[in-house]
Design a protein around this motif. Sequence first.
Motif, PDB file in Angstrom:
ATOM      1  N   SER A 206      39.979 -40.461  55.207  1.00  0.00           N
ATOM      2  CA  SER A 206      39.562 -40.357  56.602  1.00  0.00           C
ATOM      3  C   SER A 206      39.783 -38.918  57.063  1.00  0.00           C
ATOM      4  O   SER A 206      40.620 -38.194  56.496  1.00  0.00           O
ATOM      5  CB  SER A 206      40.371 -41.321  57.472  1.00  0.00           C
ATOM      6  OG  SER A 206      41.760 -41.039  57.385  1.00  0.00           O
ATOM      7  N   LYS A 210      44.893 -40.095  57.085  1.00  0.00           N
ATOM      8  CA  LYS A 210      45.841 -41.209  57.109  1.00  0.00           C
ATOM      9  C   LYS A 210      45.381 -42.417  56.303  1.00  0.00           C
ATOM     10  O   LYS A 210      46.187 -43.271  55.947  1.00  0.00           O
ATOM     11  CB  LYS A 210      46.113 -41.636  58.555  1.00  0.00           C
ATOM     12  CG  LYS A 210      46.807 -40.564  59.386  1.00  0.00           C
ATOM     13  CD  LYS A 210      47.041 -41.047  60.813  1.00  0.00           C
ATOM     14  CE  LYS A 210      47.737 -39.985  61.652  1.00  0.00           C
ATOM     15  NZ  LYS A 210      47.967 -40.427  63.050  1.00  0.00           N
ATOM     16  N   GLN A 211      44.081 -42.492  56.023  1.00  0.00           N
ATOM     17  CA  GLN A 211      43.555 -43.648  55.307  1.00  0.00           C
ATOM     18  C   GLN A 211      42.642 -43.206  54.175  1.00  0.00           C
ATOM     19  O   GLN A 211      42.097 -42.097  54.194  1.00  0.00           O
ATOM     20  CB  GLN A 211      42.779 -44.570  56.265  1.00  0.00           C
ATOM     21  CG  GLN A 211      43.639 -45.219  57.336  1.00  0.00           C
ATOM     22  CD  GLN A 211      42.834 -46.121  58.252  1.00  0.00           C
ATOM     23  OE1 GLN A 211      41.644 -45.957  58.429  1.00  0.00           O
ATOM     24  NE2 GLN A 211      43.505 -47.101  58.841  1.00  0.00           N
ATOM     25  N   ILE A 223      40.464 -50.506  52.730  1.00  0.00           N
ATOM     26  CA  ILE A 223      41.077 -49.463  53.547  1.00  0.00           C
ATOM     27  C   ILE A 223      42.550 -49.419  53.170  1.00  0.00           C
ATOM     28  O   ILE A 223      43.285 -50.398  53.368  1.00  0.00           O
ATOM     29  CB  ILE A 223      40.914 -49.735  55.054  1.00  0.00           C
ATOM     30  CG1 ILE A 223      39.436 -49.866  55.422  1.00  0.00           C
ATOM     31  CG2 ILE A 223      41.575 -48.622  55.863  1.00  0.00           C
ATOM     32  CD1 ILE A 223      38.630 -48.601  55.231  1.00  0.00           C
ATOM     33  N   ASP A 225      46.356 -47.347  53.147  1.00  0.00           N
ATOM     34  CA  ASP A 225      47.214 -46.352  53.788  1.00  0.00           C
ATOM     35  C   ASP A 225      47.424 -45.194  52.812  1.00  0.00           C
ATOM     36  O   ASP A 225      47.886 -45.397  51.685  1.00  0.00           O
ATOM     37  CB  ASP A 225      48.551 -46.991  54.158  1.00  0.00           C
ATOM     38  CG  ASP A 225      49.439 -46.069  54.977  1.00  0.00           C
ATOM     39  OD1 ASP A 225      49.845 -45.012  54.446  1.00  0.00           O
ATOM     40  OD2 ASP A 225      49.728 -46.391  56.137  1.00  0.00           O
ATOM     41  N   ALA A 226      47.078 -43.977  53.239  1.00  0.00           N
ATOM     42  CA  ALA A 226      47.109 -42.826  52.340  1.00  0.00           C
ATOM     43  C   ALA A 226      48.524 -42.359  52.013  1.00  0.00           C
ATOM     44  O   ALA A 226      48.712 -41.551  51.104  1.00  0.00           O
ATOM     45  CB  ALA A 226      46.313 -41.665  52.934  1.00  0.00           C
ATOM     46  N   LEU A 232      45.411 -52.083  53.840  1.00  0.00           N
ATOM     47  CA  LEU A 232      45.411 -52.424  55.256  1.00  0.00           C
ATOM     48  C   LEU A 232      44.358 -53.472  55.589  1.00  0.00           C
ATOM     49  O   LEU A 232      44.653 -54.463  56.258  1.00  0.00           O
ATOM     50  CB  LEU A 232      45.167 -51.155  56.086  1.00  0.00           C
ATOM     51  CG  LEU A 232      46.187 -50.026  55.902  1.00  0.00           C
ATOM     52  CD1 LEU A 232      45.769 -48.799  56.701  1.00  0.00           C
ATOM     53  CD2 LEU A 232      47.583 -50.486  56.304  1.00  0.00           C
ATOM     54  N   SER A 263      38.007 -40.844  62.806  1.00  0.00           N
ATOM     55  CA  SER A 263      38.659 -41.709  61.811  1.00  0.00           C
ATOM     56  C   SER A 263      38.842 -43.152  62.265  1.00  0.00           C
ATOM     57  O   SER A 263      39.422 -43.954  61.537  1.00  0.00           O
ATOM     58  CB  SER A 263      40.045 -41.149  61.408  1.00  0.00           C
ATOM     59  OG  SER A 263      39.952 -39.839  60.913  1.00  0.00           O
ATOM     60  N   THR A 280      38.578 -49.331  61.853  1.00  0.00           N
ATOM     61  CA  THR A 280      39.644 -49.110  60.874  1.00  0.00           C
ATOM     62  C   THR A 280      41.031 -49.211  61.487  1.00  0.00           C
ATOM     63  O   THR A 280      42.028 -49.143  60.768  1.00  0.00           O
ATOM     64  CB  THR A 280      39.492 -47.728  60.212  1.00  0.00           C
ATOM     65  OG1 THR A 280      39.591 -46.709  61.223  1.00  0.00           O
ATOM     66  CG2 THR A 280      38.150 -47.607  59.502  1.00  0.00           C
ATOM     67  N   GLN A 281      41.112 -49.370  62.803  1.00  0.00           N
ATOM     68  CA  GLN A 281      42.403 -49.519  63.471  1.00  0.00           C
ATOM     69  C   GLN A 281      42.788 -50.995  63.607  1.00  0.00           C
ATOM     70  O   GLN A 281      43.968 -51.337  63.625  1.00  0.00           O
ATOM     71  CB  GLN A 281      42.353 -48.883  64.865  1.00  0.00           C
ATOM     72  CG  GLN A 281      41.748 -47.489  64.894  1.00  0.00           C
ATOM     73  CD  GLN A 281      42.483 -46.495  64.027  1.00  0.00           C
ATOM     74  OE1 GLN A 281      43.666 -46.269  64.216  1.00  0.00           O
ATOM     75  NE2 GLN A 281      41.788 -45.894  63.068  1.00  0.00           N
TER      76      GLN A 281
END
Length: 331
Positions: A206, A210-211, A223, A225-226, A232, A263, A280-281
Amino acid sequence: MKLTPEVLRSFTVAKVFRENNDRVNSLSYSANGELLISSSDDDSIVVYDCQGGVQKNTQNSKKYGCDLVKYTHAANAVIHASTKVDDQIRYLSLHDMKYLRYFGGHTRRVVALDMSPIDDSFISASLDRTVRLWDLRSQSCQGLMSLAGRPVAAFDPEGLVFAAGIDSQHVKLYDLRSYDKGPFSTFANVTRQPASTGDWQILKFSPDGKQIAVTSAQGSILIVDAFSGALLYTFQVAVPSNTSSASGIKPSILIDATFTPDSKFLIVGAGDGRVHIFNTQTGMVLNQLEGPHPAACRCVAFNPKYMMLASACSVMAFWIPDLNSPAVEPM
């Protein structure tokens, strides 16, 4: 104009281009967002003016074919993979349509290509199970990693880290300054499944870093978590029923995806010709856009600077917010 869920739901087709005779296989914006370039299985390379909404230039790469086209940091030069003759990556000047350099080393088709966001380096991944690092200024490979399965690869937004997706199961993170020492972090079995969700098609960070989004050949979108590697969300879209083009070329990418610049949303093309928007949230489906695509929408790209989305099968569509929608506030 702020990119809100309501604005994204209002997106409508503003321009349609039908010049290609076969499916478009990749899209890339110039750094300033003013130009969009596409490559197609009919061997054509087309440049579009995003502000004017017009086709600017069309050239052909009949000898080598063209796939995974990417703008460099110059608006008059791109790199692309080959579909004919060999598996070299080619550095092309759009000014005079002459090749500036060839990058040889891969022994099978290149399936991932990404420019560094900060300099002239780029990364490639191939069906020969290698990931290679390159510099536009030299035809010699700058780094080589041999891996256990089909890889996908991409830089993070800062250009200091790159990720490699391995065997459609694992993600490894490398520091660009010390990649030869191995990954500094490994996310094992991110699918949380004993079997693969299908060959991974793309891996993208992203814009906020963060992703990580991963798409698979079976239509799954992950998706991740980076930082922790936690899965996620998982989304699903329709898979293309026909995987070969009119010219008989098998696609390097079946399911494409693009983050919006903030993002917060992921936009995915699908086999039914629709364009899907995911939050994505929250992990929720935001909308499905019905466009002019009579076949699988294999390419999507959100403009990094302007409120514009491009999607393509053999038909190219430019999407913008519907200014007559109550959700769209006047400028």
